[in-house]
Design a protein around this motif. Structure first.
Motif, PDB file in Angstrom:
ATOM      1  N   THR A   5       0.834  -1.201   0.000  1.00 47.96           N
ATOM      2  CA  THR A   5       0.000   0.000   0.000  1.00 47.96           C
ATOM      3  C   THR A   5       0.875   1.259   0.000  1.00 47.96           C
ATOM      4  N   GLN A   6       0.316   2.313  -0.568  1.00 48.75           N
ATOM      5  CA  GLN A   6       1.017   3.605  -0.594  1.00 48.75           C
ATOM      6  C   GLN A   6       1.305   4.087   0.825  1.00 48.75           C
ATOM      7  N   THR A  31      -2.135  -8.209   4.351  1.00 49.26           N
ATOM      8  CA  THR A  31      -3.574  -8.337   4.523  1.00 49.26           C
ATOM      9  C   THR A  31      -4.109  -8.846   3.192  1.00 49.26           C
ATOM     10  N   PRO A  32      -5.036  -9.798   3.193  1.00 46.02           N
ATOM     11  CA  PRO A  32      -5.617 -10.234   1.913  1.00 46.02           C
ATOM     12  C   PRO A  32      -6.322  -9.058   1.218  1.00 46.02           C
ATOM     13  N   ALA A  33      -6.167  -8.953  -0.084  1.00 47.28           N
ATOM     14  CA  ALA A  33      -6.741  -7.843  -0.850  1.00 47.28           C
ATOM     15  C   ALA A  33      -8.240  -7.700  -0.620  1.00 47.28           C
ATOM     16  N   GLY A  42      -8.749  -4.254  -7.943  1.00 46.29           N
ATOM     17  CA  GLY A  42      -8.755  -5.240  -9.013  1.00 46.29           C
ATOM     18  C   GLY A  42      -7.906  -6.474  -8.782  1.00 46.29           C
ATOM     19  N   LEU A  43      -7.667  -6.839  -7.534  1.00 46.66           N
ATOM     20  CA  LEU A  43      -6.896  -8.042  -7.221  1.00 46.66           C
ATOM     21  C   LEU A  43      -7.831  -9.131  -6.724  1.00 46.66           C
ATOM     22  N   PRO A  48      -2.085 -11.466  -1.308  1.00 44.35           N
ATOM     23  CA  PRO A  48      -1.484 -10.772  -0.173  1.00 44.35           C
ATOM     24  C   PRO A  48      -0.966  -9.390  -0.573  1.00 44.35           C
ATOM     25  N   VAL A  49      -1.303  -8.408   0.247  1.00 40.41           N
ATOM     26  CA  VAL A  49      -0.845  -7.034   0.032  1.00 40.41           C
ATOM     27  C   VAL A  49      -0.156  -6.584   1.313  1.00 40.41           C
TER      28      VAL A  49
END
Length: 141
Positions: A5-6, A31-33, A42-43, A48-49
């Motif tokens: 994430t930004q 964290t899961p998208a 759009g994931l 995972p993000v």
């Protein structure tokens, strides 16, 4: 592809800048998208993000000598962030303790020459920064 994430990138770069000229090392987690809030990313929901970090503990002598944070359980972090105030944008032998390693170098900005993701073998990975936030969490449990 590695997703982050930004907001997490901004915090990590601030930590690196504030720590300069010293090296900063901290665990980062995903964290899961599907649980993220904000713009449509759009994931697939299970993607995972990287969204969160653990405050570095500069007073921890093991961390100071070996760059290993033993105060954070290993299962809570899927990655590691390290800053290299006087090194190249690459993984060193001291950094390769996680599946994904984010490395930052001065001038502490988000660009291809200052921030990157690597695998544990030191191979640079494609990186996508997304504008989303993890759900609010309570510290009271």
């Amino acid at each position: 592809m590695v997703y982050i994430t930004q907001a997490l990138v901004d915090v990590l770069l601030d930590l690196a800048s504030d720590g300069d000229p010293n090296r900063v090392t901290t665990g980062v987690s995903v964290t899961p998208a599907g649980e993220l809030e904000g713009s449509e990313i759009g994931l697939r929901p299970e993607t995972p993000v990287f969204t969160d970090f653990f405050l570095p503990d500069p007073e921890n002598p093991v961390n100071a000598v070996f760059g290993v944070n033993l105060s954070t359980p290993a299962l809570q972090t899927q990655g590691q962030f390290v800053s290299h105030p006087i090194r190249e944008l690459e993984v060193t032998k001291r950094d390769d303790l996680a599946e994904v390693i984010f490395v930052a170098v001065p001038p502490w900005e988000l660009d291809d020459r200052s921030f990157a993701a690597f695998d544990r073998r030191g191979q640079r990975q494609p990186l996508e920064v997304i504008d989303a936030q993890p759900p609010d969490q309570s510290l009271s449990g």
